[in-house]
Scaffold this motif. Structure first.
Motif, PDB file in Angstrom:
ATOM      1  N   VAL A  80       0.753  22.591  17.484  1.00  0.00           N
ATOM      2  CA  VAL A  80       1.106  21.175  17.479  1.00  0.00           C
ATOM      3  C   VAL A  80       2.595  21.055  17.161  1.00  0.00           C
ATOM      4  N   LEU A  81       3.304  20.218  17.925  1.00  0.00           N
ATOM      5  CA  LEU A  81       4.686  19.880  17.602  1.00  0.00           C
ATOM      6  C   LEU A  81       4.661  18.612  16.765  1.00  0.00           C
ATOM      7  N   HIS A  82       5.075  18.725  15.508  1.00  0.00           N
ATOM      8  CA  HIS A  82       5.100  17.589  14.586  1.00  0.00           C
ATOM      9  C   HIS A  82       6.523  17.051  14.534  1.00  0.00           C
ATOM     10  N   ASP A  83       6.692  15.844  15.040  1.00  0.00           N
ATOM     11  CA  ASP A  83       8.023  15.239  15.030  1.00  0.00           C
ATOM     12  C   ASP A  83       7.865  13.763  14.689  1.00  0.00           C
ATOM     13  N   ALA A  84       7.845  12.907  15.708  1.00  0.00           N
ATOM     14  CA  ALA A  84       7.656  11.472  15.487  1.00  0.00           C
ATOM     15  C   ALA A  84       6.152  11.206  15.413  1.00  0.00           C
ATOM     16  N   GLU A  85       5.584  11.326  14.230  1.00  0.00           N
ATOM     17  CA  GLU A  85       4.142  11.157  14.094  1.00  0.00           C
ATOM     18  C   GLU A  85       3.774  10.727  12.682  1.00  0.00           C
ATOM     19  N   LEU A  86       2.596  10.132  12.575  1.00  0.00           N
ATOM     20  CA  LEU A  86       1.933   9.920  11.291  1.00  0.00           C
ATOM     21  C   LEU A  86       0.855  10.986  11.181  1.00  0.00           C
ATOM     22  N   THR A  87       0.875  11.745  10.099  1.00  0.00           N
ATOM     23  CA  THR A  87      -0.152  12.753   9.869  1.00  0.00           C
ATOM     24  C   THR A  87      -1.046  12.289   8.732  1.00  0.00           C
ATOM     25  N   TYR A  88      -2.347  12.475   8.905  1.00  0.00           N
ATOM     26  CA  TYR A  88      -3.279  12.189   7.819  1.00  0.00           C
ATOM     27  C   TYR A  88      -3.946  13.499   7.412  1.00  0.00           C
TER      28      TYR A  88
END
Length: 274
Positions: A80-88
């Motif tokens: 997964v590429l985590h950049d512009a995101e909300l993570t829960y």
């Protein structure tokens, strides 16, 4: 019992994964109630599934060239590429009376909170059926990327994956975390995968663009981290039938997270172990 809700804000990859594991361990000790946490990533990072072969599937040198961190998750799944995101992330005992015992049923249970939150943002999303939407797709059209295709009871919009989640069960505790993409960058994600040619990267980027989407694209307007976080937080408790109480990490969790970040999630011996 009330569930804790924690907003950690934006953090580094190693810290994000260390906090998730620290929460799991603390819950296993019976010290704390179930918890849902919201966070983001800075700088951007690629997280590798627990069972993935890092060097075989992710271009580590390209990640470093682009200033993108690489971290291995405690959960399975693909990159997964985590950049512009909300993570829960959430942690809860496997024996909690509200949580279904099987993995797929618990995905469905937790996904209802996500669906109701998306509805508050004006997004009428759906839950994917147990037969993965692309189960008949030939292997040559799959990739090492998580947003390649939806899995059991994940959240989709117009047939495209909108939220990617992964779950692990350890010490009698469920840890599930997932990504709500504010914006999706399929070309950048494809550039970070270990593919043989530029043409192959372009092909995978095109495929990812057709199979996944973002909150901004689904809503046809820009959605900020704060707006998405507020909507999911507001909807989650009522959807699951629990009361959420704003809280913060305990001192024990903070100490454990700092130790895990330094000794595990910042180390190539963990991140590139496979």
């Amino acid at each position: 019992m009330k569930w804790r809700v924690i907003r950690s804000g934006i953090g580094q990859a190693a810290t994000n994964m260390a906090v998730d594991e620290a929460m799991l361990r603390a819950n296993a000790g019976g010290q704390l109630p179930p918890t849902i946490r919201f966070y983001g990533w800075q700088p951007a990072a690629v997280s590798i599934g627990y069972f993935q072969k890092a060097a075989a599937e992710v271009d580590i040198s390209e990640c470093r060239r682009q200033g993108i961190d690489v971290v291995r998750r405690l959960t399975g799944g693909r990159a997964v590429l985590h950049d512009a995101e909300l993570t829960y992330s959430l942690v809860v005992s496997e024996t909690h009376p509200l949580v279904p015992p099987t993995i797929t049923a618990s995905y469905r249970f937790f996904s209802q909170g996500l669906l109701d939150g998306l509805k508050m943002l004006g997004i009428e999303a759906q839950m994917s059926m147990p037969q993965a939407a692309y189960s008949q797709t030939k292997r040559r059209h799959t990739s090492a990327a998580c947003f390649d295709a939806p899995s059991h009871y994940e959240v989709t919009f117009d047939g495209r994956k909108l939220i990617g989640s992964a779950q692990v069960r350890k010490e009698g505790v469920i840890l599930q975390h997932g990504s709500l993409l504010l914006n999706f960058k399929p070309r950048q994600l494809a550039s970070l995968l270990n593919l043989p040619t530029p043409e192959a990267k372009a092909s995978v980027a095109g495929m990812l663009g057709k199979r996944a989407t973002s909150l901004t694209e689904a809503a046809k307007r820009e959605i900020s981290w704060e707006e998405a976080c507020q909507a999911i937080q507001t909807a989650f408790g009522p959807a699951l039938g629990v009361e959420l109480a704003a809280d913060s990490l305990s001192q024990a969790e903070q100490r454990m997270a700092q130790e895990l970040a330094a000794t595990k999630y910042m180390q190539d011996t963990w991140n590139l172990r496979r």
